[in-house]
Enzyme design. Structure first.
Site, PDB file in Angstrom:
ATOM      1  CB  VAL A  13      -0.980   0.059   1.207  1.00 54.17           C
ATOM      2  CG1 VAL A  13      -2.099  -0.963   1.047  1.00 54.17           C
ATOM      3  CG2 VAL A  13      -0.254  -0.116   2.526  1.00 54.17           C
ATOM      4  CB  THR A  16       8.671   1.213   2.191  1.00 56.78           C
ATOM      5  OG1 THR A  16       8.518  -0.094   2.760  1.00 56.78           O
ATOM      6  CG2 THR A  16      10.140   1.562   2.118  1.00 56.78           C
ATOM      7  CB  THR A  17       6.236   5.196  -0.376  1.00 56.60           C
ATOM      8  OG1 THR A  17       6.599   4.120  -1.237  1.00 56.60           O
ATOM      9  CG2 THR A  17       6.266   6.498  -1.125  1.00 56.60           C
ATOM     10  CG  ASP A  39       9.872  -5.568   2.112  1.00 59.19           C
ATOM     11  OD1 ASP A  39      10.473  -6.634   1.880  1.00 59.19           O
ATOM     12  OD2 ASP A  39       9.036  -5.072   1.367  1.00 59.19           O
TER      13      ASP A  39
HETATM   14  N1  LIG Z   1       1.786   7.455  -4.451  1.00 59.25           N
HETATM   15  C1  LIG Z   1       2.465   6.595  -5.188  1.00 59.25           C
HETATM   16  N2  LIG Z   1       2.572   6.745  -6.525  1.00 59.25           N
HETATM   17  C2  LIG Z   1       3.248   5.860  -7.298  1.00 59.25           C
HETATM   18  N3  LIG Z   1       3.889   4.793  -6.816  1.00 59.25           N
HETATM   19  C3  LIG Z   1       3.821   4.585  -5.486  1.00 59.25           C
HETATM   20  C4  LIG Z   1       3.114   5.457  -4.592  1.00 59.25           C
HETATM   21  N4  LIG Z   1       3.262   4.989  -3.345  1.00 59.25           N
HETATM   22  C5  LIG Z   1       3.999   3.884  -3.438  1.00 59.25           C
HETATM   23  N5  LIG Z   1       4.339   3.632  -4.714  1.00 59.25           N
HETATM   24  C6  LIG Z   1       5.132   2.518  -5.244  1.00 59.25           C
HETATM   25  O1  LIG Z   1       4.434   1.317  -4.944  1.00 59.25           O
HETATM   26  C7  LIG Z   1       5.338   0.269  -4.587  1.00 59.25           C
HETATM   27  C8  LIG Z   1       5.002  -0.230  -3.188  1.00 59.25           C
HETATM   28  O2  LIG Z   1       5.198   0.826  -2.263  1.00 59.25           O
HETATM   29  P1  LIG Z   1       5.900   0.566  -0.857  1.00 59.25           P
HETATM   30  O3  LIG Z   1       7.080  -0.297  -1.040  1.00 59.25           O
HETATM   31  O4  LIG Z   1       6.069   1.878  -0.206  1.00 59.25           O
HETATM   32  O5  LIG Z   1       4.722  -0.245  -0.173  1.00 59.25           O
HETATM   33  P2  LIG Z   1       4.820  -1.131   1.179  1.00 59.25           P
HETATM   34  O6  LIG Z   1       3.486  -1.016   1.821  1.00 59.25           O
HETATM   35  O7  LIG Z   1       6.000  -0.744   1.940  1.00 59.25           O
HETATM   36  O8  LIG Z   1       4.999  -2.570   0.560  1.00 59.25           O
HETATM   37  P3  LIG Z   1       5.401  -3.916   1.358  1.00 59.25           P
HETATM   38  O9  LIG Z   1       4.149  -4.368   2.043  1.00 59.25           O
HETATM   39  O10 LIG Z   1       5.836  -4.825   0.261  1.00 59.25           O
HETATM   40  O11 LIG Z   1       6.488  -3.549   2.311  1.00 59.25           O
HETATM   41  C9  LIG Z   1       6.726   0.881  -4.692  1.00 59.25           C
HETATM   42  O12 LIG Z   1       7.241   0.570  -5.940  1.00 59.25           O
HETATM   43  C10 LIG Z   1       6.485   2.383  -4.587  1.00 59.25           C
HETATM   44  O13 LIG Z   1       7.439   3.167  -5.262  1.00 59.25           O
HETATM   45 MG   LIG Z   2       7.638  -1.928   2.572  1.00 59.46          MG
END
Ligand SMILES: Nc1ncnc2c1ncn2[C@@H]1O[C@H](COP(=O)(O)OP(=O)(O)OP(=O)(O)O)[C@@H](O)[C@H]1O
Ligand SMILES: [Mg+2]
Length: 324
Positions: A13, A16-17, A39
């Protein structure tokens, strides 16, 4: 805002971002900040284009920001090695093999990762004095939160153990005619010391999470994510931990009003559905919606990260922890 901030949510979701964006904001606002990611697949390493490991390193080009990355696999191995070491000092050699066998099996048991990671998070919180703010990319789940109930359980257990131990020391003393038997003493007993240590660890974890931590959940505007968020809010509430706010990420951008092609119509419909879902969140979910982040056309890193950081309506000023 509390010194420890957790961002949780379903896979992919944007935890990390959002954690990195918020970390950037905190550092820009003059907070000495550490962001902790777990992660290895997509992590602080990718967002900042710089390799990190499990000790904090400065993020290049951003003053006041450190990052670290914990590998869950390594953590489980380390955790089990510690247990093995501990036990082998305390049991007879004949039992060591059996213990090793049991530990090998527990490597893959459900919860092993979570429990090892939880230990590591608590460790980071205990050693957080160089920082004003520590941001954890991933909040504890229902099953790790259950660990917080352990101090009470352990207390009763320790009491019963102490009683047994005393009885046994008594018996040993009575049987030790002419000092032939090694005397057992309560003071410095390794088993009790270890239990006491564990108990204090969980007590610290409980008070740090209750008094010094804020929890945010990241979600995407789809049904699955909404349901999951609802459950996570309940999970945390059950442990008396309130979710401070919800971050909606990956919202579909609206097309310009004069665009009427197939793509534009598709986007418009999506935006409409998502707007309704956000409305549901505002009216039915207790925690406030603190950010609505649009879906970018590429990975969020570099300048895009600063853009996303600007969209977070989460304060950065930090209070010192009460339990560290
Ligand atoms: N607002 C956004 N616009 C475009 N891409 C995004 C956005 N937010 C996140 N992403 C992209 O989506 C993907 C997943 O995001 P992220 O790694 O932050 O999620 P996460 O919840 O940490 O995932 P995980 O559960 O696998 O740890 C990444 O490639 C990130 O660059
Ligand atoms: Mg993550």
């Amino acid at each position: 805002m509390e010194p420890f901030v957790f961002f949780g949510g379903k896979g992919g979701v944007g935890k990390t971002t959002v954690s990195c964006a918020y970390a950037l904001r905190c550092a820009h606002d003059g907070q000495r900040t550490l962001v902790v990611s777990t992660d290895p697949a997509h992590s602080v390493t990718d967002v900042f284009d710089q390799p990190f490991d499990d000790s904090p390193q400065p993020v290049a080009g951003i003053d006041g920001l450190d990052a670290m990355e914990i590998d869950p696999e390594d953590e489980v191995t380390r955790h089990l090695d510690e247990i093995r070491q501990d036990l082998s000092e305390q049991v007879s050699a004949s039992m060591v093999n059996e213990i090793n066998r049991q530990l090998e099996m527990s490597h893959g048991t459900p919860g092993a990762y979570e429990s090892a990671l939880f230990d590591r998070f608590v460790d980071v919180m205990r050693n957080s004095e160089p920082y004003d703010r520590v941001i954890f990319d991933t909040s504890p789940t229902g099953s790790t939160l259950r660990l917080l109930g352990l101090p009470d359980l352990l207390e009763g257990w320790i009491d019963r153990l102490m009683h047994k131990r005393r009885t046994s020391i008594d018996l040993f003393e009575k049987a030790a005619v002419g000092n032939n038997e090694p005397r057992r003493v309560m003071e410095g007993d390794p088993v009790l010391a270890r239990l006491q240590q564990r108990k204090e660890f969980f007590e610290f974890a409980g008070s740090a999470l209750h008094d010094d931590a804020a929890f945010f959940l990241v979600l995407n505007p789809d049904e699955l994510s909404l349901n999951e968020t609802d459950r996570a809010i309940d999970d945390l509430r059950e442990k008396d931990l309130a979710v401070r706010g919800l971050v909606a990420n990956k919202l579909t951008p609206s097309p310009d009003p004069d665009e009427n092609g197939r793509g534009a119509r598709y986007l418009r419909e999506r935006v409409e559905t998502e707007t309704e879902r956000l409305e549901t969140i505002r009216s039915e979910f207790e925690p406030p919606l603190v950010a609505e982040i649009g879906w970018r056309s590429s990975e969020v890193k570099g300048n895009l990260l600063a853009d996303v950081a600007d969209e977070l309506d989460i304060e950065t000023a930090s209070e010192p922890p009460t339990h560290v």
